[in-house]
Motif scaffolding. Structure first.
Motif, PDB file in Angstrom:
ATOM      1  N   LEU B  52       0.829  -1.222   0.000  1.00 31.94           N
ATOM      2  CA  LEU B  52       0.000   0.000   0.000  1.00 31.94           C
ATOM      3  C   LEU B  52       0.856   1.262   0.000  1.00 31.94           C
ATOM      4  O   LEU B  52       0.357   2.368  -0.018  1.00 31.94           O
ATOM      5  N   GLU B  54       2.449   2.238   2.477  1.00 32.37           N
ATOM      6  CA  GLU B  54       2.339   2.862   3.791  1.00 32.37           C
ATOM      7  C   GLU B  54       3.719   2.832   4.433  1.00 32.37           C
ATOM      8  O   GLU B  54       4.049   3.679   5.244  1.00 32.37           O
ATOM      9  N   HIS B  74       5.992  11.289  -2.900  1.00 28.73           N
ATOM     10  CA  HIS B  74       4.767  11.410  -2.084  1.00 28.73           C
ATOM     11  C   HIS B  74       3.542  11.775  -2.936  1.00 28.73           C
ATOM     12  O   HIS B  74       2.466  11.209  -2.777  1.00 28.73           O
ATOM     13  N   PRO B  78      -1.123   8.839  -4.307  1.00 32.32           N
ATOM     14  CA  PRO B  78      -2.572   8.718  -4.543  1.00 32.32           C
ATOM     15  C   PRO B  78      -2.905   8.039  -5.876  1.00 32.32           C
ATOM     16  O   PRO B  78      -3.789   7.179  -5.924  1.00 32.32           O
ATOM     17  N   MET B  79      -2.182   8.399  -6.935  1.00 29.89           N
ATOM     18  CA  MET B  79      -2.477   7.812  -8.235  1.00 29.89           C
ATOM     19  C   MET B  79      -2.202   6.302  -8.214  1.00 29.89           C
ATOM     20  O   MET B  79      -2.944   5.520  -8.788  1.00 29.89           O
ATOM     21  N   ARG B  81      -2.374   4.361  -5.497  1.00 24.87           N
ATOM     22  CA  ARG B  81      -3.370   3.675  -4.657  1.00 24.87           C
ATOM     23  C   ARG B  81      -4.717   3.524  -5.365  1.00 24.87           C
ATOM     24  O   ARG B  81      -5.511   2.658  -5.006  1.00 24.87           O
ATOM     25  N   ARG B  82      -4.967   4.383  -6.349  1.00 29.70           N
ATOM     26  CA  ARG B  82      -6.228   4.240  -7.093  1.00 29.70           C
ATOM     27  C   ARG B  82      -6.237   2.969  -7.932  1.00 29.70           C
ATOM     28  O   ARG B  82      -7.285   2.524  -8.377  1.00 29.70           O
ATOM     29  N   PHE B 105     -17.924   7.357  -2.167  1.00 28.28           N
ATOM     30  CA  PHE B 105     -16.779   8.086  -1.601  1.00 28.28           C
ATOM     31  C   PHE B 105     -15.469   7.719  -2.317  1.00 28.28           C
ATOM     32  O   PHE B 105     -14.649   8.582  -2.635  1.00 28.28           O
ATOM     33  N   ALA B 106     -15.324   6.414  -2.605  1.00 24.28           N
ATOM     34  CA  ALA B 106     -14.088   5.957  -3.273  1.00 24.28           C
ATOM     35  C   ALA B 106     -13.965   6.563  -4.667  1.00 24.28           C
ATOM     36  O   ALA B 106     -12.861   6.773  -5.162  1.00 24.28           O
ATOM     37  N   ARG B 108     -15.511   9.552  -5.522  1.00 27.59           N
ATOM     38  CA  ARG B 108     -15.357  11.018  -5.335  1.00 27.59           C
ATOM     39  C   ARG B 108     -13.891  11.373  -5.129  1.00 27.59           C
ATOM     40  O   ARG B 108     -13.407  12.383  -5.620  1.00 27.59           O
ATOM     41  N   VAL B 109     -13.228  10.525  -4.340  1.00 28.14           N
ATOM     42  CA  VAL B 109     -11.816  10.742  -4.042  1.00 28.14           C
ATOM     43  C   VAL B 109     -10.988  10.813  -5.336  1.00 28.14           C
ATOM     44  O   VAL B 109     -10.028  11.563  -5.432  1.00 28.14           O
ATOM     45  N   GLU B 111     -12.088  11.978  -7.991  1.00 30.71           N
ATOM     46  CA  GLU B 111     -12.674  13.099  -8.742  1.00 30.71           C
ATOM     47  C   GLU B 111     -13.397  12.626 -10.003  1.00 30.71           C
ATOM     48  O   GLU B 111     -13.303  13.240 -11.070  1.00 30.71           O
ATOM     49  N   ALA B 112     -14.129  11.509  -9.852  1.00 28.21           N
ATOM     50  CA  ALA B 112     -14.914  11.004 -10.984  1.00 28.21           C
ATOM     51  C   ALA B 112     -16.112  11.923 -11.218  1.00 28.21           C
ATOM     52  O   ALA B 112     -16.567  12.614 -10.302  1.00 28.21           O
TER      53      ALA B 112
END
Lengths: 302, 228
Positions: B52, B54, B74, B78-79, B81-82, B105-106, B108-109, B111-112
């Motif tokens: 992940l 992390e 960093h 995000p890209m 993890r999508r 929510f997943a 929206r995160v 930005e769909a």
């Protein structure tokens, strides 16, 4: 960022306030107290400045001439004084006017006591210029300038008033600035603490957001909007309240201390709000933004 | 072709302490279904955390779809993890939102577009058999149902890789099997699935590849293997 995402973040910002009602209320109350105090200090400082300014305008130096000074020379002195940038007004007081004014001051309603001097003005040689200053602090400089003008016999100044006013003015500014800086620091600390609590309460939500690929900006925005909203609400409430209280307070002071009526002239609320409203709102929004932005940034980096 | 590559990967949490995983090397291919098993403290969850991003490996190299996770910046995380779905033992749903909002929510995160969210969320909920309960809140659902919502959320962005950390750890046997069937279906649709578990019955009956760890070291890696 998509427009729909922005709208979503704004909605989340509002919802966040609702979700953490107690914390949000505490933050708004703190912010309101700070902005109210800021308003109070500002109103005091602005009014004192206004009063000092009016008093300064009333402080004059008196320039007397030699006995043999001709009218042309007297006019020249007047013209030289008027030329200076620190001079607000130059007023010629004839010997007769000086005597009139003296009688008013010393004999008041018992002018008959001055009857003995009727045909012999004791102040015959006291024609003078009353010179009003723009700024009381430039008094010393003006006095030495006037003393060196030809045909000037004597210059009388009001040292005590000038010094007291200028030092009180400076002291008040420094004091207010210091207090406002402390208030600013305290308010940023408090809003940051509130957002930290909010972040901790919602740390699970933030962790999930990050796991599913939220960018830092997406995580941050609702918190920043929440901070701005808290700041804005926290500023609007005291500003509205203060608007009404100011008028009431001024009216109360004027009726309770009627002696002040002739001495003090308070600023109208519209004059105070011309600065207080934008600065108060900006302060609330700014503190809210700064507190939340820095706090959430720190958390996202951790 | 390998989707995941571990090369001599070690992770040391505290300097001087023994590593949580020690020089691990293995590949997982695209479309595989892999169980990672082992006792508590064997390093199973560390592998999930490393995948992940992390954690950064103390030494060695991890690649996922050609991306080096150790050197990943960093802002790129995000890209990455999508492309990775994740399911946890504790479901980790947002309790203050209904399950429609949880799954949406997943998206929206990422930005769909709202239009696409409205189309895909009901489909994802249908896939896990919860289309009728879209207005329910997590606390109104059973553990099995909550985990199904978590799976819908993990799969909605069509990830190439699905990571599951003890997905049946809080469920009874019947619910556990339901969850495993959903994961198997996702795998059949092409998603690579990595499941960390110590559910012996499930591992033994599903006959998938099993990587077994002990004290941070791979002790066996068997196709169609069993729980050891």
């Amino acid at each position: 960022m998509r427009f729909s995402t922005f709208i979503y973040s704004i909605r989340q910002g509002f919802k966040n306030i609702g979700r953490n009602k107690m914390f949000s209320l505490a933050s708004i109350a703190t912010m309101a107290a700070l902005i109210f105090l800021f308003g109070l200090f500002y109103a005091i400082v602005a009014n004192f400045n206004h009063i000092v300014k009016s008093a300064e305008e009333g402080v004059a130096i008196t320039v007397f001439f030699n006995e043999d000074a001709t009218q042309d020379e007297i006019n020249q002195i007047g013209a030289d004084l008027k030329k200076r940038d620190d001079v607000l007004e130059v007023k010629y007081v004839s010997a007769e006017e000086a005597w009139e004014s003296f009688q008013e001051e010393y004999f008041g309603d018992n002018k008959e006591l001055a009857e003995g001097f009727k045909d012999d003005n004791p102040l015959a040689k006291s024609a003078n210029y009353e010179v009003y200053l723009k700024n009381v602090e430039s008094q010393d400089e003006l006095v030495s300038y006037a003393e060196n003008l030809p045909q000037v016999r004597k210059v009388r100044k009001s040292d005590a008033v000038a010094k007291t006013l200028s030092s009180v003015n400076v002291l008040l500014w420094y004091g207010s600035l210091g207090i406002m800086l402390i208030l600013l620091g305290v308010s940023i600390f408090l809003i940051s603490s509130t957002i930290t609590v909010g972040v901790n309460v919602r740390s699970e939500e933030i962790a999930i957001m990050k796991y599913i690929g939220a960018k830092d900006g997406f995580v941050r925005l609702p918190f920043v909007i929440e901070g701005i909203l808290i700041g804005l609400i926290g500023a609007v409430i005291p500003l509205v309240l203060f608007y009404f209280l100011y008028n009431k307070a001024v009216a109360y002071v004027m009726t309770k201390f009627s002696l002040l009526n002739n001495l003090v002239d308070f600023l109208p609320v519209s004059e105070v709000y011309r600065v207080l409203l934008p600065v108060g709102l900006l302060l609330g929004v700014g503190i809210g933004f700064l507190g939340s932005f820095v706090t959430i940034r720190k958390h996202l980096r951790a | 072709m390998s989707l995941i590559e571990f090369r001599d990967v070690s992770e040391v949490y505290i300097k001087g302490a023994p590593p949580a995983v020690d020089k691990l090397s293995f590949d997982i291919d695209n479309g595989e279904f892999v169980f990672i098993t082992g006792d508590s403290g064997s390093g199973k969850s560390t592998i999930i955390k490393l995948l992940l991003r992390e954690l950064i490996p103390t030494s060695g190299k991890i690649s996922v779809a050609g991306m080096d996770l150790g050197t990943m910046k960093h802002r790129k995380i995000p890209m990455y993890r999508r492309k990775v779905g994740v399911v946890f033992q504790e479901f980790r749903l947002l309790e203050d939102r209904d399950i429609y909002a949880n799954v949406a929510f997943a998206m929206r995160v990422t930005e769909a577009k709202p239009k696409i969210i409205k189309k895909k969320v009901p489909a994802a909920l249908s896939l896990v058999g919860l289309a009728q309960k879209y207005k329910s809140y997590p606390n109104e659902l059973s553990g099995g149902e909550q985990q199904r919502v978590a799976i819908a959320r993990a799969l909605i962005n069509e990830p190439a890789l699905l990571l599951c950390d003890e997905p049946t750890g809080n469920l009874d046997p019947s619910n556990s099997w339901e969850i495993m069937h959903l994961l198997e279906e996702a795998n059949e649709r092409g998603t690579t699935v990595v499941v960390v578990t110590h559910n012996q019955e499930i591992v033994n009956e599903m006959h998938k590849r099993v990587i077994t760890l002990n004290k941070g070291v791979i002790v066996s890696d068997v196709q169609g293997g069993e729980y050891r």
